[in-house]
Enzyme design. Sequence first.
Site, PDB file in Angstrom:
ATOM      1  N   ARG A  17       0.978  -1.252   0.012  1.00 21.01           N
ATOM      2  CA  ARG A  17       0.014  -0.062   0.000  1.00 21.01           C
ATOM      3  C   ARG A  17       0.738   0.985   0.032  1.00 21.01           C
ATOM      4  O   ARG A  17       1.917   1.323   0.736  1.00 21.01           O
ATOM      5  CB  ARG A  17      -1.002   0.032   1.223  1.00 21.01           C
ATOM      6  CG  ARG A  17      -1.971  -1.019   1.216  1.00 21.01           C
ATOM      7  CD  ARG A  17      -3.000  -0.571   0.091  1.00 21.01           C
ATOM      8  NE  ARG A  17      -4.066  -1.735   0.010  1.00 21.01           N
ATOM      9  CZ  ARG A  17      -4.299  -2.562  -0.903  1.00 21.01           C
ATOM     10  NH1 ARG A  17      -3.260  -2.863  -1.624  1.00 21.01           N
ATOM     11  NH2 ARG A  17      -5.141  -3.381  -0.906  1.00 21.01           N
ATOM     12  N   GLU A  38      -2.064   7.610  -5.684  1.00 17.23           N
ATOM     13  CA  GLU A  38      -2.205   7.041  -6.726  1.00 17.23           C
ATOM     14  C   GLU A  38      -3.477   7.350  -7.376  1.00 17.23           C
ATOM     15  O   GLU A  38      -3.400   6.937  -8.577  1.00 17.23           O
ATOM     16  CB  GLU A  38      -1.672   5.697  -6.701  1.00 17.23           C
ATOM     17  CG  GLU A  38      -2.618   4.801  -5.867  1.00 17.23           C
ATOM     18  CD  GLU A  38      -2.190   3.119  -5.853  1.00 17.23           C
ATOM     19  OE1 GLU A  38      -3.028   2.526  -6.314  1.00 17.23           O
ATOM     20  OE2 GLU A  38      -1.027   3.073  -5.463  1.00 17.23           O
ATOM     21  N   HIS A  94       0.766  -0.328 -10.187  1.00 14.26           N
ATOM     22  CA  HIS A  94      -0.151  -1.091  -9.372  1.00 14.26           C
ATOM     23  C   HIS A  94      -0.725  -2.405 -10.249  1.00 14.26           C
ATOM     24  O   HIS A  94      -1.879  -2.618 -10.304  1.00 14.26           O
ATOM     25  CB  HIS A  94      -1.624  -0.293  -8.858  1.00 14.26           C
ATOM     26  CG  HIS A  94      -2.103  -0.960  -7.706  1.00 14.26           C
ATOM     27  ND1 HIS A  94      -2.493   0.014  -6.403  1.00 14.26           N
ATOM     28  CD2 HIS A  94      -2.242  -2.278  -7.326  1.00 14.26           C
ATOM     29  CE1 HIS A  94      -2.755  -1.202  -5.501  1.00 14.26           C
ATOM     30  NE2 HIS A  94      -2.750  -2.260  -5.859  1.00 14.26           N
TER      31      HIS A  94
END
Length: 330
Positions: free
Chosen positions: A234, A263, A295
């Site tokens: 994370r 993000e 990601h």
Amino acid sequence: MKVVFFSTRKYDKQFFTDSNAEYNHALNFLEVPLNRHTAPLAKGHEAVCIFVNDQADREVLEELAQQGVKLVALRCAGFNNVDLKAAAALGIKVVRVPAYSPYSVAEHTLALILTLNRKTHRAYNRVKEGNFALNGLMGFDLHGRTIGLIGLGKIGLVTAAILKGFDCKVLGYDIAEPAEAKEIGVELVDLDTLYAQSDIISLHCPLTPQTHHIINAESLDKMKKGVMLINTSRGALIDTKAVIRALKSEKISYLGLDVYEEEADLFFEDKSEYVIQDDVFMRLLSFNNVLITGHQAFFTSDAMQGIVSVTLQNISDFDEGSALKNEVLP
């Protein structure tokens, strides 16, 4: 059951539609993220399905409840973007995908480590331009190096097993101290020991109030000079500004990120025709020893199939009144 999906992409629609033949839900796919502006789009649906950067705070959940939503189905493991107490107070159930393919994220972690170390991304570009010089491409053997893993859940343990295959010394920290870690050969230590001894540190813990900015100026001071730092968990585990200072001082010699604290306004979108306004992110990109992916660590066909199957089964369990084995409670 009528379900509206937020933040969907072409691959989401493909995988969920193909698998839904077995479950026969009515699926509605939206590209927009869930937030206070888009929550009214859930009208007429009993469930919403959301992803990592969708917002499900109290204001959003209150709007969803007014629209008749009774279930929030997360198609991911993390749930830090959902106000669980508000959901419970509103009578909305929350379910998630606690595990899919831990190999997807673990293997991407190794991809970041190996790419940063051996600089294959830079070598690839050089060779395409006819430059075969080796200057600036020197790496180091992973064999015998000390790797520190913060978080020893399923992904952390798979990462540890892979690293043991490289004959690395693996240190691990986890408040649960899982017995499987010792069986793999992980040495359980406290955080200060992990910081002090690790050549490479990789984050695999969930985002909680306790782990928010676990990598900060204080923890960075305890690390070896020239450490490699990897985050595939994370974004908010890292204080990005502190990490930038550590890059400038050469405390960090390698940084690999698949996640970023801010993000939500960047990842999963094509921004190539726009000027990115995030100055902190652009500063990260200016370093030649920083590698960032958008990601994508979870993004394998195996992991996607696992996510889809568990998500649809979670929705069916709710629809049928069965026990919600993947329910997230406040």
